[in-house]
Write a protein that holds these residues in place. Structure first.
Motif, PDB file in Angstrom:
ATOM      1  N   GLN A  20       0.863  -1.181   0.000  1.00 29.88           N
ATOM      2  CA  GLN A  20       0.000   0.000   0.000  1.00 29.88           C
ATOM      3  C   GLN A  20       0.893   1.222   0.000  1.00 29.88           C
ATOM      4  OE1 GLN A  20      -2.448  -0.332   3.471  1.00 29.88           O
ATOM      5  NE2 GLN A  20      -3.552  -2.092   2.713  1.00 29.88           N
ATOM      6  N   GLY A  21       0.479   2.257  -0.677  1.00 27.19           N
ATOM      7  CA  GLY A  21       1.234   3.506  -0.672  1.00 27.19           C
ATOM      8  C   GLY A  21       2.335   3.527  -1.710  1.00 27.19           C
ATOM      9  N   ASP A  22       3.019   4.670  -1.767  1.00 28.65           N
ATOM     10  CA  ASP A  22       4.028   4.924  -2.790  1.00 28.65           C
ATOM     11  C   ASP A  22       5.428   5.135  -2.230  1.00 28.65           C
ATOM     12  OD1 ASP A  22       2.135   4.854  -4.819  1.00 28.65           O
ATOM     13  OD2 ASP A  22       1.703   6.984  -4.650  1.00 28.65           O
ATOM     14  N   SER A  23       5.657   4.807  -0.978  1.00 27.40           N
ATOM     15  CA  SER A  23       6.953   5.123  -0.383  1.00 27.40           C
ATOM     16  C   SER A  23       8.108   4.366  -1.042  1.00 27.40           C
ATOM     17  CB  SER A  23       6.950   4.850   1.116  1.00 27.40           C
ATOM     18  OG  SER A  23       6.849   3.473   1.377  1.00 27.40           O
ATOM     19  N   MET A  24       7.826   3.257  -1.713  1.00 31.16           N
ATOM     20  CA  MET A  24       8.891   2.470  -2.347  1.00 31.16           C
ATOM     21  C   MET A  24       8.758   2.442  -3.873  1.00 31.16           C
ATOM     22  SD  MET A  24      11.012   1.482  -0.072  1.00 31.16           S
ATOM     23  CE  MET A  24      11.928   0.267  -0.995  1.00 31.16           C
ATOM     24  N   TRP A  25       7.932   3.320  -4.436  1.00 32.24           N
ATOM     25  CA  TRP A  25       7.746   3.380  -5.898  1.00 32.24           C
ATOM     26  C   TRP A  25       9.048   3.786  -6.556  1.00 32.24           C
ATOM     27  CZ3 TRP A  25       8.197   6.853  -9.862  1.00 32.24           C
ATOM     28  CH2 TRP A  25       7.505   6.569 -11.024  1.00 32.24           C
ATOM     29  N   PRO A  26       9.481   3.237  -7.661  1.00 26.77           N
ATOM     30  CA  PRO A  26       8.793   2.287  -8.532  1.00 26.77           C
ATOM     31  C   PRO A  26       9.087   0.817  -8.238  1.00 26.77           C
ATOM     32  CG  PRO A  26      10.719   3.092  -9.679  1.00 26.77           C
ATOM     33  CD  PRO A  26      10.691   3.778  -8.322  1.00 26.77           C
ATOM     34  N   SER A  27       9.992   0.521  -7.300  1.00 28.29           N
ATOM     35  CA  SER A  27      10.304  -0.890  -7.016  1.00 28.29           C
ATOM     36  C   SER A  27       9.079  -1.640  -6.518  1.00 28.29           C
ATOM     37  CB  SER A  27      11.425  -0.995  -5.990  1.00 28.29           C
ATOM     38  OG  SER A  27      12.632  -0.517  -6.528  1.00 28.29           O
ATOM     39  N   LEU A  28       8.375  -1.052  -5.556  1.00 27.83           N
ATOM     40  CA  LEU A  28       7.128  -1.613  -5.040  1.00 27.83           C
ATOM     41  C   LEU A  28       6.039  -0.576  -5.270  1.00 27.83           C
ATOM     42  CD1 LEU A  28       8.383  -3.097  -1.649  1.00 27.83           C
ATOM     43  CD2 LEU A  28       7.931  -4.322  -3.775  1.00 27.83           C
ATOM     44  N   ARG A  29       4.919  -1.023  -5.806  1.00 32.15           N
ATOM     45  CA  ARG A  29       3.822  -0.115  -6.142  1.00 32.15           C
ATOM     46  C   ARG A  29       2.563  -0.551  -5.420  1.00 32.15           C
ATOM     47  NH1 ARG A  29       5.045  -0.075 -12.646  1.00 32.15           N
ATOM     48  NH2 ARG A  29       7.213   0.553 -12.404  1.00 32.15           N
ATOM     49  N   ALA A  30       1.700   0.402  -5.108  1.00 31.72           N
ATOM     50  CA  ALA A  30       0.415   0.078  -4.492  1.00 31.72           C
ATOM     51  C   ALA A  30      -0.281  -0.963  -5.362  1.00 31.72           C
ATOM     52  CB  ALA A  30      -0.430   1.333  -4.352  1.00 31.72           C
ATOM     53  N   GLY A  31      -0.765  -2.037  -4.724  1.00 31.00           N
ATOM     54  CA  GLY A  31      -1.413  -3.119  -5.449  1.00 31.00           C
ATOM     55  C   GLY A  31      -0.512  -4.306  -5.711  1.00 31.00           C
ATOM     56  N   ASP A  32       0.805  -4.132  -5.603  1.00 32.05           N
ATOM     57  CA  ASP A  32       1.737  -5.259  -5.745  1.00 32.05           C
ATOM     58  C   ASP A  32       1.594  -6.181  -4.543  1.00 32.05           C
ATOM     59  OD1 ASP A  32       2.833  -4.110  -8.040  1.00 32.05           O
ATOM     60  OD2 ASP A  32       4.729  -3.547  -7.080  1.00 32.05           O
ATOM     61  N   LEU A  33       2.116  -7.373  -4.683  1.00 31.29           N
ATOM     62  CA  LEU A  33       2.314  -8.282  -3.561  1.00 31.29           C
ATOM     63  C   LEU A  33       3.811  -8.487  -3.415  1.00 31.29           C
ATOM     64  CD1 LEU A  33      -0.445 -10.970  -4.239  1.00 31.29           C
ATOM     65  CD2 LEU A  33      -0.426  -9.240  -2.443  1.00 31.29           C
ATOM     66  N   ALA A  34       4.322  -8.280  -2.204  1.00 32.46           N
ATOM     67  CA  ALA A  34       5.744  -8.457  -1.919  1.00 32.46           C
ATOM     68  C   ALA A  34       5.945  -9.835  -1.303  1.00 32.46           C
ATOM     69  CB  ALA A  34       6.240  -7.373  -0.972  1.00 32.46           C
ATOM     70  N   GLY A  35       6.815 -10.635  -1.898  1.00 32.75           N
ATOM     71  CA  GLY A  35       7.148 -11.954  -1.376  1.00 32.75           C
ATOM     72  C   GLY A  35       8.259 -11.813  -0.347  1.00 32.75           C
ATOM     73  N   VAL A  36       7.925 -12.035   0.918  1.00 31.41           N
ATOM     74  CA  VAL A  36       8.863 -11.821   2.021  1.00 31.41           C
ATOM     75  C   VAL A  36       9.324 -13.164   2.564  1.00 31.41           C
ATOM     76  CG1 VAL A  36       9.145 -10.803   4.321  1.00 31.41           C
ATOM     77  CG2 VAL A  36       7.726  -9.641   2.609  1.00 31.41           C
ATOM     78  N   GLU A  37      10.651 -13.330   2.628  1.00 32.10           N
ATOM     79  CA  GLU A  37      11.254 -14.529   3.210  1.00 32.10           C
ATOM     80  C   GLU A  37      11.767 -14.201   4.599  1.00 32.10           C
ATOM     81  OE1 GLU A  37      12.968 -16.547  -0.878  1.00 32.10           O
ATOM     82  OE2 GLU A  37      14.358 -15.689   0.545  1.00 32.10           O
ATOM     83  N   PRO A  38      11.709 -15.167   5.528  1.00 29.93           N
ATOM     84  CA  PRO A  38      12.248 -14.924   6.875  1.00 29.93           C
ATOM     85  C   PRO A  38      13.731 -14.574   6.806  1.00 29.93           C
ATOM     86  CG  PRO A  38      11.029 -16.993   6.789  1.00 29.93           C
ATOM     87  CD  PRO A  38      11.159 -16.507   5.378  1.00 29.93           C
ATOM     88  N   LEU A  39      14.190 -13.806   7.779  1.00 29.81           N
ATOM     89  CA  LEU A  39      15.604 -13.424   7.840  1.00 29.81           C
ATOM     90  C   LEU A  39      16.480 -14.627   8.130  1.00 29.81           C
ATOM     91  CD1 LEU A  39      15.708 -10.100   9.892  1.00 29.81           C
ATOM     92  CD2 LEU A  39      16.016 -10.390   7.438  1.00 29.81           C
TER      93      LEU A  39
END
Length: 135
Positions: A20-39
């Motif tokens: 959600q939001g644009d703080s990481m645009w253009p790498s991450l955009r509102a509506g994307d799904l981020a695939g997060v792996e555990p550290l």
């Protein structure tokens, strides 16, 4: 431009987080799904991580690490987030789905001048429209 991939193996422990939001645009955009792996080890500067702040989960880039504390910042944010203990970082963003298609390597284009200008313009327009400048 990132290449697209419609097929990919799912890594164990991978969780899809809505952006959600644009703080990481253009790498991450509102509506994307981020695939997060555990550290698996501490994140390095430049990596995008999922962190738990008091009021929200945030996907931001690591700017620095010192003695178990990280400094994070959205690519389009005017300043860094408050310092955060490493224990509040939930994982690294490794994959991105956009419009139902998983992007291949190269999705992370990093901070851009255009992204920062875009964020400033959105805040000013929101302020002008009486929405408090939160864009």
């Amino acid at each position: 431009m990132p290449r697209e991939s419609s097929t990919s193996a799912v890594a164990p422990g991978l969780r899809w987080i809505p952006v959600q939001g644009d703080s990481m645009w253009p790498s991450l955009r509102a509506g994307d799904l981020a695939g997060v792996e555990p550290l698996e080890g501490p994140p390095r500067p430049g990596e995008v991580v999922l962190a738990r702040f008091d009021a929200a989960l945030v996907l931001h880039r690591v700017h620095g690490a010192e003695r178990g504390t990280l400094s994070l910042r959205g690519d389009n944010a005017p300043s860094e987030d408050p310092p955060l203990p490493l224990s509040r970082v939930l994982g690294r963003v490794r994959r991105v789905r956009r419009a139902g298609v998983e992007l291949a390597e190269g999705w992370d284009v990093g901070p851009s001048r255009l992204g920062r200008v875009r964020a400033v313009v959105k805040r000013r327009v929101a302020r002008w429209l009486g929405r408090g400048g939160q864009a």
